[in-house]
Design a protein around this motif. Sequence first.
Motif, mmCIF file in Angstrom:
data_model
loop_
_atom_site.group_PDB
_atom_site.id
_atom_site.type_symbol
_atom_site.label_atom_id
_atom_site.label_comp_id
_atom_site.label_asym_id
_atom_site.label_seq_id
_atom_site.Cartn_x
_atom_site.Cartn_y
_atom_site.Cartn_z
ATOM 1 N N TYR A 1 17.342 76.751 -7.120
ATOM 2 C CA TYR A 1 16.344 76.635 -8.183
ATOM 3 C C TYR A 1 15.803 75.217 -8.161
ATOM 4 N N GLY A 2 14.661 75.001 -8.866
ATOM 5 C CA GLY A 2 14.130 73.647 -8.956
ATOM 6 C C GLY A 2 12.625 73.592 -8.785
ATOM 7 N N GLU A 3 12.145 72.421 -8.415
ATOM 8 C CA GLU A 3 10.715 72.172 -8.242
ATOM 9 C C GLU A 3 10.112 73.184 -7.272
ATOM 10 N N ASN A 4 8.911 73.665 -7.621
ATOM 11 C CA ASN A 4 8.190 74.676 -6.817
ATOM 12 C C ASN A 4 8.852 76.042 -6.830
ATOM 13 N N ASP A 5 9.696 76.314 -7.826
ATOM 14 C CA ASP A 5 10.288 77.645 -7.976
ATOM 15 C C ASP A 5 9.205 78.642 -8.378
ATOM 16 N N ASN A 6 9.544 79.927 -8.305
ATOM 17 C CA ASN A 6 8.636 81.002 -8.694
ATOM 18 C C ASN A 6 8.937 81.406 -10.141
ATOM 19 N N PHE A 7 7.989 81.168 -11.050
ATOM 20 C CA PHE A 7 8.188 81.469 -12.470
ATOM 21 C C PHE A 7 7.455 82.736 -12.902
ATOM 22 N N HIS A 8 7.140 83.601 -11.944
ATOM 23 C CA HIS A 8 6.439 84.855 -12.260
ATOM 24 C C HIS A 8 7.303 85.700 -13.204
ATOM 25 N N PRO A 9 6.696 86.318 -14.245
ATOM 26 C CA PRO A 9 7.516 87.048 -15.238
ATOM 27 C C PRO A 9 8.301 88.225 -14.681
ATOM 28 N N GLU A 10 7.798 88.887 -13.612
ATOM 29 C CA GLU A 10 8.536 90.024 -13.045
ATOM 30 C C GLU A 10 9.328 89.680 -11.782
ATOM 31 N N ASN A 11 8.795 88.797 -10.949
ATOM 32 C CA ASN A 11 9.353 88.593 -9.617
ATOM 33 C C ASN A 11 10.251 87.371 -9.474
ATOM 34 N N SER A 12 10.508 86.649 -10.559
ATOM 35 C CA SER A 12 11.295 85.419 -10.440
ATOM 36 C C SER A 12 12.788 85.711 -10.518
ATOM 37 N N HIS A 13 13.590 84.750 -10.048
ATOM 38 C CA HIS A 13 15.038 84.856 -10.139
ATOM 39 C C HIS A 13 15.516 84.371 -11.508
ATOM 40 N N VAL A 14 16.824 84.395 -11.724
ATOM 41 C CA VAL A 14 17.359 84.273 -13.085
ATOM 42 C C VAL A 14 17.000 82.954 -13.755
ATOM 43 N N ILE A 15 17.131 81.809 -13.075
ATOM 44 C CA ILE A 15 16.880 80.527 -13.752
ATOM 45 C C ILE A 15 15.414 80.351 -14.132
ATOM 46 N N PRO A 16 14.452 80.505 -13.212
ATOM 47 C CA PRO A 16 13.059 80.371 -13.649
ATOM 48 C C PRO A 16 12.666 81.408 -14.697
ATOM 49 N N ALA A 17 13.230 82.631 -14.589
ATOM 50 C CA ALA A 17 12.934 83.664 -15.593
ATOM 51 C C ALA A 17 13.408 83.231 -16.978
ATOM 52 N N LEU A 18 14.639 82.662 -17.042
ATOM 53 C CA LEU A 18 15.178 82.210 -18.323
ATOM 54 C C LEU A 18 14.402 81.020 -18.871
ATOM 55 N N ILE A 19 14.038 80.076 -18.011
ATOM 56 C CA ILE A 19 13.263 78.915 -18.467
ATOM 57 C C ILE A 19 11.955 79.376 -19.097
ATOM 58 N N ARG A 20 11.269 80.266 -18.414
ATOM 59 C CA ARG A 20 9.981 80.746 -18.939
ATOM 60 C C ARG A 20 10.171 81.517 -20.245
ATOM 61 N N ARG A 21 11.198 82.388 -20.268
ATOM 62 C CA ARG A 21 11.411 83.214 -21.463
ATOM 63 C C ARG A 21 11.745 82.365 -22.689
ATOM 64 N N PHE A 22 12.640 81.394 -22.521
ATOM 65 C CA PHE A 22 13.006 80.547 -23.660
ATOM 66 C C PHE A 22 11.858 79.624 -24.070
ATOM 67 N N HIS A 23 11.085 79.146 -23.098
ATOM 68 C CA HIS A 23 9.932 78.307 -23.426
ATOM 69 C C HIS A 23 8.927 79.098 -24.260
ATOM 70 N N GLU A 24 8.612 80.330 -23.824
ATOM 71 C CA GLU A 24 7.641 81.152 -24.553
ATOM 72 C C GLU A 24 8.171 81.548 -25.924
ATOM 73 N N ALA A 25 9.488 81.794 -26.017
ATOM 74 C CA ALA A 25 10.099 82.114 -27.324
ATOM 75 C C ALA A 25 10.032 80.913 -28.263
ATOM 76 N N LYS A 26 10.253 79.717 -27.724
ATOM 77 C CA LYS A 26 10.159 78.496 -28.540
ATOM 78 C C LYS A 26 8.729 78.300 -29.039
ATOM 79 N N GLU A 27 7.759 78.474 -28.143
ATOM 80 C CA GLU A 27 6.352 78.309 -28.514
ATOM 81 C C GLU A 27 5.929 79.297 -29.598
ATOM 82 N N ALA A 28 6.498 80.516 -29.526
ATOM 83 C CA ALA A 28 6.131 81.572 -30.483
ATOM 84 C C ALA A 28 7.021 81.588 -31.726
ATOM 85 N N ASN A 29 7.988 80.650 -31.799
ATOM 86 C CA ASN A 29 8.981 80.654 -32.890
ATOM 87 C C ASN A 29 9.695 81.997 -33.008
ATOM 88 N N ALA A 30 9.971 82.635 -31.866
ATOM 89 C CA ALA A 30 10.659 83.936 -31.870
ATOM 90 C C ALA A 30 12.101 83.745 -32.335
#
Length: 321
Positions: free
Chosen positions: A167-196
């Motif tokens: 994992y790391g710089e230049n990882d794939n953060f696509h919502p369907e095709n990413s691996h566990v770490i980029p998927a979690l980073i994106r999901r928690f970031h979007e949840a934080k932004e939305a106050n979920a």
Amino acid sequence: MAKVRIFVAGHKGMVGSALVRQLAQDPNNDVITADRTELDLTSQQVVQRFFAEQSIDQVYLAAAKVGGIHANNTYPADFIYENLMIEANIIHAAHKNDVQKLLFLGSSCIYPKLAEQPMREDALLTATLEPTNEPYAIAKIAGIKLCESYNRQYGRDYRSVMPTNLYGENDNFHPENSHVIPALIRRFHEAKEANAPVVKAWGTGMPMREFLYVDDMAAASIFVMNLDDLTYQKQTQPMLSHINVGSGVDCTIKALTETVAKVVGYQGQIEWDTSKPDGAPRKLMDVSRLERLGWTATIGLEQGLTKSYAWFLENQTGFRH
């Protein structure tokens, strides 16, 4: 003193770009790259012409067609064909143009589905592979065997490294095709932004997984490439030429998920959907051979996640979809 001309195949990928960043720091290196519009790695003729023109001293073979479980299941023919073509064309062209040193980057999926943990190099070809990514794994095994075969028949110095989950710089953060770490980073970031108030996670969180920051992978690759022959051969044999690369440390998916939430700054609840599958209970690489050679990982999980999230924040406009 003449510069060392180093071709990095796959320089735009996560590992390839990390290799370029580190190799370029040495003024004695002349790093050569070519993108897909300039160089079709699946074409034997095009690759042969490129090698004939470039006077290459070393090759890092980081180019590959990669994807998650869904992609591997949906496009198995693409995965086995493209990966076989890329590695066969580059390794053969390297040999034909008298390139003595090459490093092939594989994947931990080369090991049997039920391999003893932690997974040692000699587990290769001892049992059945994981069915979902078997075509990709077989292509990667073929790459290892290509390197071994050119070494045996022609006296080449073609080496292979097998990374754990990266994992790391230049990882794939696509919502369907990413691996566990980029998927979690994106999901928690979007949840934080939305106050979920809640983020749902799959399974029980109990499976154990190992992760390595991509800059550590690049450093390990350069380290293995530059080992003198005698040191390298003491830890490898002709039929066991590949070396595992990992942190040597694993953690539960639950601990990983909580650490990502902390790094991102998500304050809500994490709920585990135990109706969803867990996957294999543990996947850990045995990295004792690499440690005996003198290399260990330096970037811990929380530090690596912090660096990954910083890169995500800087680049997120590029992957909205």
